[in-house]
Design an enzyme around this catalytic site. Sequence first.
Site, PDB file in Angstrom:
ATOM      1  CG  PHE A  54      -1.990  -0.879   1.337  1.00 48.70           C
ATOM      2  CD1 PHE A  54      -2.933  -1.175   0.142  1.00 48.70           C
ATOM      3  CD2 PHE A  54      -2.242  -1.793   2.173  1.00 48.70           C
ATOM      4  CE1 PHE A  54      -3.780  -2.089   0.239  1.00 48.70           C
ATOM      5  CE2 PHE A  54      -3.535  -2.714   2.502  1.00 48.70           C
ATOM      6  CZ  PHE A  54      -4.236  -3.107   1.428  1.00 48.70           C
ATOM      7  CD  GLU A  55      -0.495   6.024  -3.425  1.00 43.37           C
ATOM      8  OE1 GLU A  55      -0.987   5.217  -3.747  1.00 43.37           O
ATOM      9  OE2 GLU A  55      -0.376   7.239  -3.677  1.00 43.37           O
ATOM     10  N   GLY A  56       0.482   4.005   1.279  1.00 39.65           N
ATOM     11  CA  GLY A  56       0.802   4.734   2.600  1.00 39.65           C
ATOM     12  C   GLY A  56       2.077   3.950   3.370  1.00 39.65           C
TER      13      GLY A  56
ATOM     14  CG  HIS B 126       1.981   9.911  -2.884  1.00 40.61           C
ATOM     15  ND1 HIS B 126       1.117   8.868  -2.414  1.00 40.61           N
ATOM     16  CD2 HIS B 126       2.241  10.731  -2.063  1.00 40.61           C
ATOM     17  CE1 HIS B 126       1.045   9.392  -0.933  1.00 40.61           C
ATOM     18  NE2 HIS B 126       1.685  10.295  -0.925  1.00 40.61           N
TER      19      HIS B 126
END
Lengths: 257, 323
Positions: A54-56, B126
Site C-alpha cells: 500500500f502506498e501509505g 506521490h
Amino acid sequence: MMTDKSAYTASELLAVMSARLLDDGQIVFAGVGIPLLAVTLAQRLHAPSLTILFEGGVIGPFVVPGELPPSTNEQRCTRKANMVLPITDVMLLLQRGYIDIGFMGGAQIDRYGNLNSSFIGDPDKPKTRLPGTGGGNDISSLTNMIVAMKHEKRRFVPEVDFVTSPGFLSGGTSRADAGLVTGGMFRVVTDLALMGFDGENRQMKVLALHQGVSRDQVLNNTGFDLAFDDELTETEPPSADELAVLRKLDPEQLYTA
Amino acid sequence: MADRLQVKPYLDLRAETQARDRGLHEKVMSLEEAAALVHDGDHVAIGGCTMSRTPMAMIWALIRQGRRNLIASRSIMSNEGDLLLASGVSSHVVTSWFSQGIVWGISKVMRLHVETGKARFDEWSHMSMGLRYRAGAMGVPFLPTRSMMGSDVGKRAESETREMTCPFTGDQLVLLPALNPDVAIIHVQRADSYGNAQIDGLPFMDMDIAMAASKVILTTERLIDNAQIRRAPDRTRIPFFTTDAVVEVPFGCAPHECYGTYEPFFDQMNDYAKLVSADPDKGAARYLKNHFYDTATWEDYLERFGTAAMLDASRRGRSIYDD
C-alpha cells in the site's frame, strides 16, 4: 440477455474478476476500493502468499474482514503487515522493480489505456477538478497495470482529457520513446468484459466477455472502436464461494455497493 | 510568492541552518505561541497523509490566528485542505491528491476553489512529492526519477522540472526540484520537551519534511521525559535539533486518526462531507464557525465532537494492538 444482476453487484463482479488475474507469490501494489478488495480476496482464495503493498507505506498486510480502510494510509492498512516504511520508500520499490502488478481504479480511460483522474474539460479552465494522481502516475509509469472500472461510454473515451497515469500514450513505441521503458497496461476489468492490449499497436481489445454480455453491449458502452480478440472467450461468473468470501470482507459494502 | 517553492541556493540553506538554535533545551509552548512562528506567505509542509496524523490542532490555531497566503504542501490532502482554502489561510496547495477520501467522493470545497480560479492546486505524483522533500532533506537541489514522463502531470509541471539524459547510461530521467519548506507542522504520538519525536505506525514523509524544513513545529499526543527517549533511541524519528516548538495536544488530529491511539471519527467525517456537499461555500463556513472560530480552546473543539465519539475512535484506534 444481461448478466444476472440480482446475484451480485457490478462492483462485486469487478472484484472477483480482477482477483482471478492475480497469481500466488506476486507482489501487487494496490489502490483503495476495488483493487484493495480484489487483492485481499485473491489472498484468501487462490493466492495465500500474494504480497500486498500500500502506498501509505505498508508491505505485506492481511486486511481484517469488515475493517476495510477508507484510504491506503490509515492504520487499518497495516494489520499483520511485514513492514511499514515511509511513503517515498515504498514508492521507490516500484522504480527498483520489485513489483509485479500495479492495480488501480479509473475515472476515465482511452484506447491506449491512458488514465485521467485530474481534470474533466480544459485543464486551464476545468469543468471538474478531480482529486489528482496520488501514486497513480508512479505506479502506471513503473510497473504492469490492472485497472478495474465501470464500463460506461463517458469513461471509455477515444482520448482522455488529461493523461494523469500513462498507459501506452499514443500507441506503438510511444511509451518507451517517452522514457517509460518498463511496465504498461496489462488488463482492464469492467462489469462487461476483460480487456488486454495489442502487442504491436497497443490498442485495447476485448479478450473475454462476462456471461450474458454481447459484443454490441460492450461496443455501445465504449466511446471508441474496440477490437475483439480472435480467440474471444467467456468468463465464468462469480462462484458462490468467491462471493461468500468477498461479502465477509466487505459486509457494509463500503466498496461494493 | 510561488518563488518560495524555488530551489534555495545551497549557501543560503546552509547559512540559515547554521543560524538556527540547535541546542538541547526546552521548546515546550502553547498552540497559540507555536502558531505565531508561522508567518504570512510561508510554505508550510503538513505532516501525515490523508486522514492520518494530520496536525489538525496546529491547523486550528493557524486558522484562528488568521494567517494569510500560506503555500500548503502535503503528500495527500484530505479535508484539512478544504479548511485551509475555505478560511482564506491558503490559496495555493502542492500535493498529489486532494479530497477528503475516496469513499466520500470528490471534495466540493476543493472543486469550488480550484474551478473558480480562487486557488491554485499544483499536482505532482506521490513519489515526486516524496523525492522533492527528500532532496530538500538531503541538501541537494534535485533528485532524478523515472516517473512523471510521458504524462500530462509531467507536462504541467514542466516549468519546474528538467529533463536529463543520464551521463552513465543514456537513460531519460526527470529532475525534481528540492522542497525546503519554511515550516513543517507534524503531529506525533510522543515527543520530549527538546523536540525528539517518536512516531508509531506509518511514518509517511514526516522525517524528510522535518529534515528539509527551516522550522519544525511538533504537536504530540503525549509529552515524555528525555530519559524515556534515551532508553530507546532507535525509536526516535525526528531529532531535537530540527525542532523549534513542542506542543502537547491530546487528540491533536481529531477527527482524523493517530495510529494506535484513535481511528478517524467516521460519523463526524460523514457529517462534514454531507454539510459541504450540500453547499461547499456556506457548509465550510459553518463548519469553520462551529469548530474553529467559536471554540476558544482545543478542549472546546473536542467537545464539539463529544465524549462518545472520542471514546469510540480511541477504542478502535487502540485495537490495532489486539493482534
